[in-house]
Design an enzyme around this catalytic site. Structure first.
Site, mmCIF file in Angstrom:
data_model
loop_
_atom_site.group_PDB
_atom_site.id
_atom_site.type_symbol
_atom_site.label_atom_id
_atom_site.label_comp_id
_atom_site.label_asym_id
_atom_site.label_seq_id
_atom_site.Cartn_x
_atom_site.Cartn_y
_atom_site.Cartn_z
ATOM 1 N N LYS A 1 -14.311 -48.124 53.406
ATOM 2 C CA LYS A 1 -14.307 -49.502 52.877
ATOM 3 C C LYS A 1 -15.552 -49.766 52.042
ATOM 4 O O LYS A 1 -16.576 -49.072 52.174
ATOM 5 C CB LYS A 1 -14.238 -50.538 54.021
ATOM 6 N N ASP B 1 -16.806 -53.620 62.588
ATOM 7 C CA ASP B 1 -15.913 -53.383 61.445
ATOM 8 C C ASP B 1 -14.569 -52.785 61.863
ATOM 9 O O ASP B 1 -13.665 -52.658 61.033
ATOM 10 C CB ASP B 1 -16.563 -52.385 60.464
#
Ligand code: C5P
Length: 308
Positions: A13, A139
């Protein structure tokens, strides 16, 4: 009977924007961030085993294999929470570098939850999965769904967003690792205006406004990271000299991303193993998914942009 294998892709990401909203009583920070998964990805393979979790790694000899590996922790926690008495043999092919802010460990953890849910034939329970994911790391919940999303709280309060504007995306991966814990510990509080910038960034995504999008890429962690790794400032400058519209730091670093008008602009910059101020350069593309169980066909559609 052929042996059952579950394959899972675990994308990296970027944080297109990251504002630190404040420090919390539990020691974490409340954030406002915009996450984006990209086509740089690890792959994981899961095979049945009677007892215990076995882990093999290809591509990163420094990765710990025991209980402090997030894949092993994810598998152990899922088995405990769901009362599973089977084991699993897990093989991970690492392409996402560690300590780069690209979320490789977190994505592998989400991939492990989804892969083992399939391998062990568990009924899907998204609420429990999200709780287990957050226990593994701030996350990890994002990677259960991926794509483009606003993250609030520790990053687990997620709101899906449309795809970002079509641009050329270049990753610069220095060979230094940043510790997320250390970066947050060295954060200097101050009014940065970044929350407002993040709001405009989100509006720009909704409207496909390329100029506003490029101008509002921001990361409150960057000044602290650059103090620890001054080389990142030189990489930023070099990317701007190459013609980048904007340069951002992802998460707590060390990787940076640069936006160009088109993918063609990037192709002309990249040769085999191109480096810039000691950083490895590779093109990447935003994707609309997180960790996901794949068929062989799916897997071939996601070549490794780093060419490893
Ligand atoms: O959640 P995770 O294990 O990825 O976080 C690593 C460290 O980063 C935490 O121990 C904390 O020091 C810091 N952190 C934070 N606020 C967040 C996320 C991480 O302070 N929202």
């Amino acid at each position: 009977m052929s042996e059952r294998i579950v394959r899972v892709i675990a994308p990296a990401k970027l944080n297109l924007g990251l504002a630190v909203v404040g420090k919390r009583a539990d020691g974490y920070h409340d954030l406002l961030t915009i996450f984006q998964t990209i086509d740089l990805a690890d792959t994981l393979m899961f095979r049945p085993r009677t007892h215990g979790i076995g882990l093999g790694v290809d591509g990163d000899p420094t990765l710990p294999l025991g209980e402090d590996n997030l894949i092993v922790r994810a598998a152990t926690l899922l088995a405990r929470e769901r009362g599973v008495d089977q084991g699993a043999e897990i093989m991970v092919t690492k392409r996402i570098p560690a300590g780069a802010g690209l979320g490789g460990g977190s994505s592998d953890a989400a991939a492990t939850l989804l892969g083992l849910e399939t391998l062990w034939g568990l009924d899907a329970d998204p609420v429990l999965m999200k709780r287990i994911a957050l226990e593994l790391g701030s996350d990890v919940p994002f990677f259960l769904t991926g794509g483009t999303a606003r993250g609030e709280g520790r990053g687990e309060v997620l709101t899906p967003l449309p795809d970002p504007p079509a641009l050329g995306w270049l990753l610069a991966i220095p060979d230094v690792r940043c510790s997320t814990r250390e970066v947050f510990a060295n954060l200097e509080p101050g009014l940065t205006g970044s929350i407002q910038k993040l709001r405009i960034l989100e509006e720009a995504i909704h409207h496909g406004d390329v100029e506003a999008f490029a101008r509002h890429i921001v990361n409150d962690l960057e000044p602290g990271v650059v103090r620890m790794q001054p080389r990142l400032a030189r990489i930023r400058e070099a990317l701007v000299r190459l013609g980048a519209m904007t340069v951002g730091l992802t998460g707590s670093g060390s990787a940076m991303f640069a936006l160009f008008r088109s993918q063609g602009d990037i192709a002309s910059l990249l040769g085999a193993g191109t480096r810039l101020e000691g950083a490895r350069l590779c093109a990447c593309v935003p994707v609309g998914f997180g960790a996901k169980v794949v068929t062989e066909d799916d897997d071939h559609r996601h070549p490794d942009p780093a060419g490893r």
